[in-house]
Design an enzyme around this catalytic site. Sequence first.
Site, PDB file in Angstrom:
ATOM      1  N   GLY A   1       4.806  -6.696  -2.509  1.00  0.00           N
ATOM      2  CA  GLY A   1       4.063  -6.046  -3.980  1.00  0.00           C
ATOM      3  C   GLY A   1       4.610  -6.932  -5.091  1.00  0.00           C
TER       4      GLY A   1
ATOM      5  N   GLU B   1       8.551  -7.673   2.657  1.00  0.00           N
ATOM      6  CA  GLU B   1       7.104  -7.833   3.140  1.00  0.00           C
ATOM      7  C   GLU B   1       6.243  -8.533   2.322  1.00  0.00           C
ATOM      8  OE1 GLU B   1       5.487  -3.936   4.284  1.00  0.00           O
ATOM      9  OE2 GLU B   1       6.907  -3.748   6.072  1.00  0.00           O
ATOM     10  N   PRO B   2       6.752  -9.667   1.654  1.00  0.00           N
ATOM     11  CA  PRO B   2       6.092 -10.311   0.360  1.00  0.00           C
ATOM     12  C   PRO B   2       4.766 -11.238   1.059  1.00  0.00           C
ATOM     13  CG  PRO B   2       8.043 -11.828   0.913  1.00  0.00           C
ATOM     14  CD  PRO B   2       7.923 -10.433   1.647  1.00  0.00           C
ATOM     15  N   GLY B   3       3.731 -11.108   0.271  1.00  0.00           N
ATOM     16  CA  GLY B   3       2.479 -11.727   0.794  1.00  0.00           C
ATOM     17  C   GLY B   3       2.076 -12.458  -0.409  1.00  0.00           C
ATOM     18  N   ARG B   4       1.378 -12.172  -1.513  1.00  0.00           N
ATOM     19  CA  ARG B   4       0.885 -12.539  -2.656  1.00  0.00           C
ATOM     20  C   ARG B   4       2.129 -13.629  -3.376  1.00  0.00           C
ATOM     21  NH1 ARG B   4      -3.076  -9.977  -5.818  1.00  0.00           N
ATOM     22  NH2 ARG B   4      -2.273  -8.038  -4.880  1.00  0.00           N
TER      23      ARG B   4
ATOM     24  N   ARG C   1     -12.069 -11.186  -4.874  1.00  0.00           N
ATOM     25  CA  ARG C   1     -11.163 -10.429  -5.867  1.00  0.00           C
ATOM     26  C   ARG C   1     -11.770 -10.179  -7.358  1.00  0.00           C
ATOM     27  NH1 ARG C   1      -6.742 -11.674  -7.409  1.00  0.00           N
ATOM     28  NH2 ARG C   1      -5.673  -9.483  -6.987  1.00  0.00           N
TER      29      ARG C   1
ATOM     30  N   TYR D   1     -12.071  -6.095  -7.783  1.00  0.00           N
ATOM     31  CA  TYR D   1     -10.844  -5.744  -8.621  1.00  0.00           C
ATOM     32  C   TYR D   1     -10.806  -6.111 -10.051  1.00  0.00           C
ATOM     33  CZ  TYR D   1      -8.678  -5.925  -3.846  1.00  0.00           C
ATOM     34  OH  TYR D   1      -8.395  -5.714  -2.681  1.00  0.00           O
TER      35      TYR D   1
ATOM     36  N   CYS E   1     -27.018 -12.855  -3.624  1.00  0.00           N
ATOM     37  CA  CYS E   1     -27.787 -11.971  -4.334  1.00  0.00           C
ATOM     38  C   CYS E   1     -27.142 -10.450  -4.616  1.00  0.00           C
ATOM     39  CB  CYS E   1     -29.082 -11.674  -3.307  1.00  0.00           C
ATOM     40  SG  CYS E   1     -29.669 -13.295  -2.891  1.00  0.00           S
TER      41      CYS E   1
ATOM     42  N   TYR F   1      -5.112 -13.258  -0.481  1.00  0.00           N
ATOM     43  CA  TYR F   1      -6.335 -12.444  -0.521  1.00  0.00           C
ATOM     44  C   TYR F   1      -7.520 -13.130  -0.942  1.00  0.00           C
ATOM     45  CZ  TYR F   1      -2.423  -9.070  -0.108  1.00  0.00           C
ATOM     46  OH  TYR F   1      -1.291  -8.694   0.152  1.00  0.00           O
TER      47      TYR F   1
HETATM   48  N1  LLP Z   1       3.181  -4.697   3.038  1.00  0.00           N
HETATM   49  C1  LLP Z   1       2.361  -3.597   3.160  1.00  0.00           C
HETATM   50  C2  LLP Z   1       2.551  -2.491   3.856  1.00  0.00           C
HETATM   51  C3  LLP Z   1       1.384  -3.676   2.482  1.00  0.00           C
HETATM   52  O1  LLP Z   1       0.286  -2.767   2.383  1.00  0.00           O
HETATM   53  C4  LLP Z   1       0.963  -4.907   1.637  1.00  0.00           C
HETATM   54  C5  LLP Z   1      -0.223  -5.191   0.695  1.00  0.00           C
HETATM   55  C6  LLP Z   1       2.018  -5.990   1.677  1.00  0.00           C
HETATM   56  C7  LLP Z   1       3.257  -5.572   2.333  1.00  0.00           C
HETATM   57  C8  LLP Z   1       1.823  -7.152   0.860  1.00  0.00           C
HETATM   58  O2  LLP Z   1       1.754  -7.050  -0.548  1.00  0.00           O
HETATM   59  P1  LLP Z   1       1.983  -8.143  -1.652  1.00  0.00           P
HETATM   60  O3  LLP Z   1       3.210  -8.747  -1.341  1.00  0.00           O
HETATM   61  O4  LLP Z   1       0.831  -9.308  -1.076  1.00  0.00           O
HETATM   62  O5  LLP Z   1       1.420  -7.639  -2.850  1.00  0.00           O
HETATM   63  N2  LLP Z   1      -6.323  -7.162  -1.636  1.00  0.00           N
HETATM   64  C9  LLP Z   1      -5.683  -6.636  -2.627  1.00  0.00           C
HETATM   65  C10 LLP Z   1      -4.075  -6.665  -2.258  1.00  0.00           C
HETATM   66  C11 LLP Z   1      -4.167  -5.705  -1.293  1.00  0.00           C
HETATM   67  C12 LLP Z   1      -2.764  -5.489  -0.794  1.00  0.00           C
HETATM   68  C13 LLP Z   1      -2.587  -4.635   0.423  1.00  0.00           C
HETATM   69  N3  LLP Z   1      -1.128  -4.309   1.009  1.00  0.00           N
HETATM   70  C14 LLP Z   1      -5.859  -8.023  -3.799  1.00  0.00           C
HETATM   71  O6  LLP Z   1      -6.465  -8.801  -3.702  1.00  0.00           O
HETATM   72  O7  LLP Z   1      -5.191  -7.739  -4.849  1.00  0.00           O
END
Ligand code: LLP
Length: 421
Positions: free
Chosen positions: A239, A273-276, A312, A316, A344, A373
């Site tokens: 997050g 659990e970092p992604g972004r 995105r 959003y 379209c 994403y």
């Molecule tokens: N862990 C869990 C359980 C999650 O649901 C998520 C993201 C993450 C970790 C990773 O979160 P991050 O570090 O990436 O913020 N498609 C949207 C974002 C959806 C996130 C869903 N869950 C966007 O493009 O902003």
Amino acid sequence: MHDFQYKNGELYCEGVPVKTVAQRIGTPFYLYSSNTLSMHFRAFDTAFSGVPRVICYALKSNSNSAILRLLGREGAGADIVSGGELFRALRAGIDPKKIVYAGVGKRRDEIEYALKIGILMFNVESGDELRALDDAAGEMRATARIALRVNPNIDPKTHAYISTGLKENKFGIPIEQALEYYQMARSLSHVEIVGVHHHIGSQITEVQPFVDALEKVVAFIKELKSAGMNIKYIDIGGGLGITYKDETPPLPRELATAIQPLLKDCGCTLVLEPGRAIVGNAGILVTSVLYHKETGEKKFLIVDAGMNDLIRPSLYDAYHEIKPIVEPAAQDPHDVVDVVGPICESGDFLAKERDMPAVKRGDLLAVMSGGAYGFSMSSNYNSRPRVAEVMVRGNEYFVIRERETYNDLIKGEKIPRWLAG
Ligand code: LLP
């Protein structure tokens, strides 16, 4: 911080001019910097080096195999939400003992796959899922290691679609009821309680919501421990936000400084659990200007990437900076334009009312902060082949996913006998 910078008047990814890649493979494509990826992963790892930790990269943000392999080599585990993501993580060599599995709708075949592999833990989201896990594990003579995903009811102050830790969200079990669920889990013979999980949302740009959520969860862990439960892992989800425009999200180090003290007495291994925050600013989407179009109301810049490539902005209203590949000079003319794609749909835009340097047909543009994403949410809508992905390391680049072909579009489609011929 990232490795997309202007040098000698043009945009580079590390040591590679973006234009060189565009000339070789055409547009659109995603371009990733290995150095930025490693740097971002290490920023987390170093920041939390004061506590036992597993950093489980959230595959949903970008699950390209080369990116997974790079992060796996850095020591990353994986946060997965499907059998497909488990397959990808394993193929990339990620250690099953560093894989956590979340999601409200795990299917039986997916559960069996993860049990067979022996992942670190299932982050369980409902009572029904607990029973399903117990059944599956019982039949397989296995044990399902679990954490319950608790919902701490904290407002992460982000876009409603990406908030997950509020009462009204579908995720997790309300923290007030969670003790009962843990007791139920303890009564099941094929389930072993190992942790507590929470994740409150995405693109969070302040430390406070993380602290507030963690305080609640740490207090809850104390309660569980005094009820005799052996909690070894505290998984705080992902997050952490990034800068798309002018946000100033905390750095991993700042997050660590704020939350590590709260973990002191908890005696748990921390799971993140970092992604972004790892991949978001490590990637851009490169697109070409196709046409200009002016109606009475508006000026449109029509480019060759659309909402199917990067959804995105449409989904959003997200802001992505758009830069010309040739560095504009301060005195260059500007235009206020909607940057739109070929799809379209009126909702097909990459930017609205954007004041940007005037560009010509054929010019290349970089849509910044596209690593997370971006490709992972792309689709074939309007029968558009999904774009190529390219990774740079120093002065070299490599196509880590070929652009799809028209034949890829119809892969698996079949004509019934009665329509053949
Ligand atoms: N862990 C869990 C359980 C999650 O649901 C998520 C993201 C993450 C970790 C990773 O979160 P991050 O570090 O990436 O913020 N498609 C949207 C974002 C959806 C996130 C869903 N869950 C966007 O493009 O902003």
